[in-house]
Design an enzyme around this catalytic site. Structure first.
Site, PDB file in Angstrom:
ATOM      1  NE  ARG A  58      -3.594   0.043   2.525  1.00 43.94           N
ATOM      2  CZ  ARG A  58      -4.171   0.261   3.710  1.00 43.94           C
ATOM      3  NH1 ARG A  58      -4.108  -0.668   4.654  1.00 43.94           N
ATOM      4  NH2 ARG A  58      -4.793   1.378   3.957  1.00 43.94           N
ATOM      5  CB  VAL A  94      -3.109   5.157   6.648  1.00 48.30           C
ATOM      6  CG1 VAL A  94      -3.838   4.785   7.948  1.00 48.30           C
ATOM      7  CG2 VAL A  94      -3.451   4.157   5.553  1.00 48.30           C
ATOM      8  CG  HIS A 110      -7.984   4.931  11.693  1.00 51.32           C
ATOM      9  ND1 HIS A 110      -9.049   4.728  10.834  1.00 51.32           N
ATOM     10  CD2 HIS A 110      -8.505   4.949  12.941  1.00 51.32           C
ATOM     11  CE1 HIS A 110     -10.169   4.619  11.550  1.00 51.32           C
ATOM     12  NE2 HIS A 110      -9.863   4.763  12.818  1.00 51.32           N
ATOM     13  CB  CYS A 137      14.657   1.908  15.931  1.00 49.12           C
ATOM     14  SG  CYS A 137      14.148   3.457  16.706  1.00 49.12           S
ATOM     15  CB  THR A 178     -16.242   7.525   6.214  1.00 52.68           C
ATOM     16  OG1 THR A 178     -16.096   6.388   7.061  1.00 52.68           O
ATOM     17  CG2 THR A 178     -17.177   8.528   6.848  1.00 52.68           C
ATOM     18  CB  ALA A 221     -15.299  13.043  -2.780  1.00 47.75           C
TER      19      ALA A 221
HETATM   20  C1  BV8 Z   1     -10.893   0.731  19.109  1.00 54.67           C
HETATM   21  C2  BV8 Z   1      -5.945   1.384   9.622  1.00 54.67           C
HETATM   22  C3  BV8 Z   1     -10.806   0.935  21.490  1.00 54.67           C
HETATM   23  C4  BV8 Z   1      -5.714   0.066   9.006  1.00 54.67           C
HETATM   24  C5  BV8 Z   1      -8.227   1.184  10.310  1.00 54.67           C
HETATM   25  C6  BV8 Z   1     -17.571   0.469  19.204  1.00 54.67           C
HETATM   26  C7  BV8 Z   1     -16.727   1.381  19.846  1.00 54.67           C
HETATM   27  C8  BV8 Z   1     -15.348   1.265  19.724  1.00 54.67           C
HETATM   28  C9  BV8 Z   1     -14.803   0.237  18.968  1.00 54.67           C
HETATM   29  C10 BV8 Z   1     -15.611  -0.680  18.327  1.00 54.67           C
HETATM   30  C11 BV8 Z   1     -17.003  -0.557  18.441  1.00 54.67           C
HETATM   31  N1  BV8 Z   1     -17.550  -1.549  17.714  1.00 54.67           N
HETATM   32  C12 BV8 Z   1     -16.575  -2.285  17.130  1.00 54.67           C
HETATM   33  C13 BV8 Z   1     -15.386  -1.817  17.514  1.00 54.67           C
HETATM   34  C14 BV8 Z   1     -14.087  -2.390  17.124  1.00 54.67           C
HETATM   35  C15 BV8 Z   1     -13.519  -1.832  15.831  1.00 54.67           C
HETATM   36  C16 BV8 Z   1     -14.536  -1.617  14.751  1.00 54.67           C
HETATM   37  O1  BV8 Z   1     -15.048  -0.528  14.567  1.00 54.67           O
HETATM   38  N2  BV8 Z   1     -14.821  -2.686  14.019  1.00 54.67           N
HETATM   39  C17 BV8 Z   1     -15.747  -2.577  12.908  1.00 54.67           C
HETATM   40  C18 BV8 Z   1     -15.218  -3.364  11.728  1.00 54.67           C
HETATM   41  C19 BV8 Z   1     -17.108  -3.071  13.394  1.00 54.67           C
HETATM   42  N3  BV8 Z   1     -12.831  -0.584  16.071  1.00 54.67           N
HETATM   43  C20 BV8 Z   1     -11.549  -0.604  16.486  1.00 54.67           C
HETATM   44  O2  BV8 Z   1     -10.950  -1.635  16.719  1.00 54.67           O
HETATM   45  C21 BV8 Z   1     -10.864   0.729  16.684  1.00 54.67           C
HETATM   46  N4  BV8 Z   1     -10.229   0.801  17.972  1.00 54.67           N
HETATM   47  O3  BV8 Z   1     -12.047   0.464  19.115  1.00 54.67           O
HETATM   48  O4  BV8 Z   1     -10.132   1.003  20.252  1.00 54.67           O
HETATM   49  C22 BV8 Z   1     -11.665   2.127  21.695  1.00 54.67           C
HETATM   50  C23 BV8 Z   1     -12.917   1.978  22.272  1.00 54.67           C
HETATM   51  C24 BV8 Z   1     -13.724   3.065  22.451  1.00 54.67           C
HETATM   52  C25 BV8 Z   1     -13.304   4.346  22.075  1.00 54.67           C
HETATM   53  C26 BV8 Z   1     -12.061   4.498  21.517  1.00 54.67           C
HETATM   54  C27 BV8 Z   1     -11.241   3.385  21.300  1.00 54.67           C
HETATM   55  C28 BV8 Z   1      -9.736   0.918  15.686  1.00 54.67           C
HETATM   56  C29 BV8 Z   1     -10.279   1.098  14.317  1.00 54.67           C
HETATM   57  C30 BV8 Z   1      -9.146   1.487  13.363  1.00 54.67           C
HETATM   58  C31 BV8 Z   1      -8.791   0.317  12.496  1.00 54.67           C
HETATM   59  N5  BV8 Z   1      -7.869   0.744  11.465  1.00 54.67           N
HETATM   60  N6  BV8 Z   1      -7.340   1.633   9.443  1.00 54.67           N
HETATM   61  C32 BV8 Z   1      -5.478   0.256   7.547  1.00 54.67           C
HETATM   62  O5  BV8 Z   1      -5.818   1.307   6.967  1.00 54.67           O
HETATM   63  O6  BV8 Z   1      -4.936  -0.688   7.007  1.00 54.67           O
HETATM   64  S1  BV8 Z   1      -9.855   1.228   9.872  1.00 54.67           S
HETATM   65  C33 BV8 Z   1     -10.078   1.346   8.195  1.00 54.67           C
HETATM   66  O7  BV8 Z   1     -11.489   1.554   8.013  1.00 54.67           O
HETATM   67  C34 BV8 Z   1      -9.445   2.531   7.512  1.00 54.67           C
HETATM   68  O8  BV8 Z   1      -8.844   3.455   8.389  1.00 54.67           O
HETATM   69  C35 BV8 Z   1     -10.658   3.214   6.870  1.00 54.67           C
HETATM   70  O9  BV8 Z   1     -10.463   4.545   6.655  1.00 54.67           O
HETATM   71  C36 BV8 Z   1     -11.635   2.938   7.900  1.00 54.67           C
HETATM   72  C37 BV8 Z   1     -13.045   3.256   7.637  1.00 54.67           C
HETATM   73  O10 BV8 Z   1     -13.361   2.823   6.354  1.00 54.67           O
HETATM   74  P1  BV8 Z   1     -13.833   3.953   5.330  1.00 54.67           P
HETATM   75  O11 BV8 Z   1     -12.784   5.017   5.297  1.00 54.67           O
HETATM   76  O12 BV8 Z   1     -15.208   4.363   5.667  1.00 54.67           O
HETATM   77  O13 BV8 Z   1     -13.753   3.180   3.969  1.00 54.67           O
HETATM   78  P2  BV8 Z   1     -14.890   2.228   3.339  1.00 54.67           P
HETATM   79  O14 BV8 Z   1     -14.281   1.515   2.192  1.00 54.67           O
HETATM   80  O15 BV8 Z   1     -15.543   1.447   4.422  1.00 54.67           O
HETATM   81  O16 BV8 Z   1     -15.995   3.259   2.795  1.00 54.67           O
HETATM   82  C38 BV8 Z   1     -15.674   4.148   1.747  1.00 54.67           C
HETATM   83  C39 BV8 Z   1     -16.889   5.034   1.522  1.00 54.67           C
HETATM   84  O17 BV8 Z   1     -16.556   5.979   0.499  1.00 54.67           O
HETATM   85  C40 BV8 Z   1     -18.105   4.262   1.024  1.00 54.67           C
HETATM   86  O18 BV8 Z   1     -19.245   4.680   1.773  1.00 54.67           O
HETATM   87  C41 BV8 Z   1     -18.237   4.683  -0.444  1.00 54.67           C
HETATM   88  O19 BV8 Z   1     -19.594   4.780  -0.831  1.00 54.67           O
HETATM   89  C42 BV8 Z   1     -17.618   6.052  -0.432  1.00 54.67           C
HETATM   90  N7  BV8 Z   1     -17.004   6.417  -1.712  1.00 54.67           N
HETATM   91  C43 BV8 Z   1     -16.339   5.625  -2.585  1.00 54.67           C
HETATM   92  N8  BV8 Z   1     -15.923   6.363  -3.637  1.00 54.67           N
HETATM   93  C44 BV8 Z   1     -16.335   7.640  -3.415  1.00 54.67           C
HETATM   94  C45 BV8 Z   1     -17.013   7.683  -2.185  1.00 54.67           C
HETATM   95  N9  BV8 Z   1     -17.557   8.810  -1.696  1.00 54.67           N
HETATM   96  C46 BV8 Z   1     -17.418   9.937  -2.437  1.00 54.67           C
HETATM   97  N10 BV8 Z   1     -16.758   9.972  -3.617  1.00 54.67           N
HETATM   98  C47 BV8 Z   1     -16.217   8.857  -4.132  1.00 54.67           C
HETATM   99  N11 BV8 Z   1     -15.571   8.913  -5.318  1.00 54.67           N
END
Ligand code: BV8
Length: 234
Positions: A58, A94, A110, A137, A178, A221
């Site tokens: 990536r 990222v 993130h 490092c 998002t 966008a």
């Molecule tokens: C955590 C780095 C503890 C990796 C990423 C409730 C509360 C807290 C946590 C959770 C919870 N429920 C579940 C959890 C756990 C988990 C989570 O959310 N799981 C999900 C799968 C259910 N969360 C975590 O583990 C987080 N940490 O919870 O810590 C805590 C607790 C409480 C409070 C604080 C902390 C850590 C999450 C981070 C993980 N790392 N990224 C990497 O990049 O390799 S997440 C990853 O998803 C990316 O960062 C990405 O950005 C992110 C979100 O995805 P999107 O950006 O939305 O991308 P996606 O493809 O999904 O959507 C794209 C959108 O764009 C679409 O809607 C599409 O229609 C649109 N689109 C497409 N093209 C266009 C467009 N729009 C406009 N124009 C276009 N041309």
């Protein structure tokens, strides 16, 4: 209506027209890789090679000449440079396309593809080459553990205290590109609503949290972000 405290949240959709894949669209990254295999601390402990390769691929993609910021990134940077009030851009992305377009007031919640972190001294350094088990490092010279400076699932996103206080004080919250699948970012709109802010979703299609937004504009966008910001005025 003129706003004084603006928080913007962006996701992978804002970089899609720059040529970077999203996560959950058809053919997105999570269609090819399982999150638990490449984006969790457990995955890194079990199979560091696979995780290093995933982020090296990536990072190399991001550094290709044909990948550059688009008019949505540019519009956000231009708006920020003229806006007299408080402005913060919180990105889940990222990639470095917001910085490349000129955004300054930015939080990468993130992490960042072009940075690496030492598991031993915690030093964070710019890193544009491939990362592997032998990477040294630059600070402590340890050779046993450089990891991508990326927040994996199950890890605490960065600068959450700053983000929560910005949301509590904002009068406009705009979510761009998002899907609203990943927390805690997906919960920001509710915090902004509770703070009495106007909340807007700019996306290709309704996100998981669409019903929580007071205003929704759908489209690409590169088109809807410049138009929306122009409507906000300076
Ligand atoms: C955590 C780095 C503890 C990796 C990423 C409730 C509360 C807290 C946590 C959770 C919870 N429920 C579940 C959890 C756990 C988990 C989570 O959310 N799981 C999900 C799968 C259910 N969360 C975590 O583990 C987080 N940490 O919870 O810590 C805590 C607790 C409480 C409070 C604080 C902390 C850590 C999450 C981070 C993980 N790392 N990224 C990497 O990049 O390799 S997440 C990853 O998803 C990316 O960062 C990405 O950005 C992110 C979100 O995805 P999107 O950006 O939305 O991308 P996606 O493809 O999904 O959507 C794209 C959108 O764009 C679409 O809607 C599409 O229609 C649109 N689109 C497409 N093209 C266009 C467009 N729009 C406009 N124009 C276009 N041309």
């Amino acid at each position: 209506m003129s706003y004084q405290n603006i928080v913007i949240l962006t996701g992978a959709g804002i970089s899609q027209e720059s040529g970077l894949g999203t996560f959950r669209d058809n053919g997105g990254l999570w269609a090819e890789y399982a999150i638990e295999d490449v984006a969790t601390p457990e995955a890194f402990a079990a199979n560091p090679r696979l995780v290093y390769d995933f982020y090296n691929m990536r990072r190399a993609e991001l550094l290709k000449d044909e990948i550059s910021f688009n008019s949505a990134h540019q519009a956000l940077a231009d708006f920020e440079s003229h806006f007299a009030g408080q402005f913060k851009l919180v990105t889940q992305n990222v990639d470095n396309l917001h910085e490349a377009a000129g955004s300054k007031s930015l939080i990468h919640m993130h992490g960042e593809l072009q940075k690496a972190r030492c598991l031993f001294c915690g030093h964070i350094s710019m890193w544009e080459d491939d990362l592997d088990e032998k990477s040294i490092c630059p600070s402590c010279q340890d050779t046993r553990g450089m990891r991508p400076h990326i927040v994996w699932f199950g890890e605490m996103p960065l600068q959450m205290d700053d983000i929560y206080s910005l949301l509590a004080d904002c009068d406009l919250f705009v979510s761009i590109g998002t899907s609203g699948n990943v927390y805690p970012a997906a919960g920001f709109v509710q915090i902004a609503n509770d703070a009495g802010a106007h909340t807007v979703e700019l996306n290709l299609e309704p996100s998981q949290g669409a019903t929580l937004f007071k205003e929704k504009i759908y489209g690409k966008a590169s088109e809807i972000v410049p138009a929306f910001l122009k409507g906000l005025g300076r």
